[in-house]
Design a protein around this motif. Structure first.
Motif, short mmCIF file in Angstrom:
data_model
loop_
_atom_site.label_atom_id
_atom_site.label_comp_id
_atom_site.label_asym_id
_atom_site.label_seq_id
_atom_site.Cartn_x
_atom_site.Cartn_y
_atom_site.Cartn_z
N GLY A 82 0.83 -1.21 0.00
CA GLY A 82 0.00 0.00 0.00
C GLY A 82 0.86 1.25 0.00
O GLY A 82 1.73 1.41 -0.85
N ASP A 83 0.61 2.12 0.98
CA ASP A 83 1.35 3.39 1.05
C ASP A 83 2.56 3.32 1.99
O ASP A 83 3.06 4.35 2.43
CB ASP A 83 0.42 4.53 1.46
CG ASP A 83 -0.11 4.40 2.88
OD1 ASP A 83 0.08 3.33 3.51
OD2 ASP A 83 -0.73 5.37 3.37
N ASP A 107 14.98 1.51 6.59
CA ASP A 107 14.21 2.72 6.33
C ASP A 107 12.75 2.32 6.26
O ASP A 107 12.40 1.33 5.60
CB ASP A 107 14.61 3.36 5.00
CG ASP A 107 15.99 3.98 5.03
OD1 ASP A 107 16.34 4.59 6.06
OD2 ASP A 107 16.70 3.87 4.02
N LEU A 108 11.92 3.09 6.94
CA LEU A 108 10.47 2.94 6.83
C LEU A 108 9.98 4.11 5.99
O LEU A 108 10.32 5.27 6.27
CB LEU A 108 9.81 2.98 8.21
CG LEU A 108 10.32 1.97 9.23
CD1 LEU A 108 9.57 2.12 10.54
CD2 LEU A 108 10.23 0.56 8.70
N PHE A 109 9.25 3.81 4.93
CA PHE A 109 8.79 4.83 4.00
C PHE A 109 7.28 5.01 4.07
O PHE A 109 6.54 4.02 4.17
CB PHE A 109 9.15 4.44 2.56
CG PHE A 109 10.61 4.31 2.30
CD1 PHE A 109 11.41 5.43 2.13
CD2 PHE A 109 11.20 3.06 2.21
CE1 PHE A 109 12.77 5.30 1.87
CE2 PHE A 109 12.55 2.92 1.95
CZ PHE A 109 13.34 4.04 1.78
N THR A 110 6.84 6.25 3.97
CA THR A 110 5.45 6.58 3.70
C THR A 110 5.44 7.10 2.26
O THR A 110 6.26 7.95 1.90
CB THR A 110 4.92 7.63 4.68
OG1 THR A 110 5.03 7.11 6.00
CG2 THR A 110 3.45 7.95 4.38
N LEU A 118 7.89 10.33 3.38
CA LEU A 118 8.68 10.24 4.61
C LEU A 118 9.68 9.10 4.50
O LEU A 118 9.31 7.97 4.17
CB LEU A 118 7.77 9.99 5.82
CG LEU A 118 8.47 9.66 7.14
CD1 LEU A 118 9.32 10.82 7.64
CD2 LEU A 118 7.44 9.26 8.20
N LYS A 119 10.94 9.41 4.75
CA LYS A 119 12.01 8.41 4.88
C LYS A 119 12.43 8.46 6.34
O LYS A 119 13.04 9.43 6.79
CB LYS A 119 13.19 8.75 3.96
CG LYS A 119 14.37 7.79 4.10
CD LYS A 119 15.57 8.32 3.31
CE LYS A 119 16.77 7.43 3.26
NZ LYS A 119 17.27 6.92 4.51
N ASN A 120 12.09 7.43 7.07
CA ASN A 120 12.36 7.35 8.50
C ASN A 120 13.42 6.27 8.70
O ASN A 120 13.14 5.09 8.50
CB ASN A 120 11.06 7.02 9.24
CG ASN A 120 11.18 7.22 10.73
OD1 ASN A 120 12.24 7.48 11.26
ND2 ASN A 120 10.06 7.07 11.41
#
Length: 133
Positions: A82-83, A107-110, A118-120
């Motif tokens: 999904g997103d 990295d967790l992406f939105t 968002l790159k977390n």
């Protein structure tokens, strides 16, 4: 007629990872949304250091290479649902004082409209490896 929203794929995330390893900030920014945010793995805030907006994100990305001129992300694995997206990797880099870092991270992406919003970033905390004698 409604147009299809571009979908982010694992190939998209691999191309993003490849741009990191080339130290290509222009290519990296082509993956990022206009209202992008980068939350780095270290910094004074609970989220690390937060860079909001294209110019701040660009500067934050460049700061990684300033700190680790030989920065490299290996063994990349990605998934998208999904997103949201995830990239796992092994980071290696050498600081100016000669100490090396080698850690696993992710990295967790939105995602939205085929771009990264968002790159977390997260990485293991490990003492630096001393400079070789």
């Amino acid at each position: 007629m409604q147009t299809a929203t571009p979908e982010v794929t694992t190939e998209f995330l691999q191309a993003f990872a490849d741009a990191w390893n080339r130290h290509d900030v222009d290519a990296l920014m082509s993956f990022m949304a206009e209202d992008c945010v980068f939350e780095s793995s270290a910094g004074p805030e609970v989220c690390g250091t937060r860079y909001a907006g294209r110019e701040a994100v660009r500067a934050g990305f460049a700061e990684v290479w300033a700190t680790f001129p030989d920065a490299h992300w290996a063994n990349a694995r990605h998934f998208v649902h999904g997103d949201r997206g995830v990239s796992e990797w092994t980071f290696t880099g050498t600081r100016a004082d000669g100490t090396r870092v080698e850690v696993h991270g992710c990295d967790l992406f939105t995602l939205r409209d085929g771009k990264i919003v968002l790159k977390n970033s997260y990485r293991k905390s490990r003492p630096p490896i001393p400079q070789s004698a």
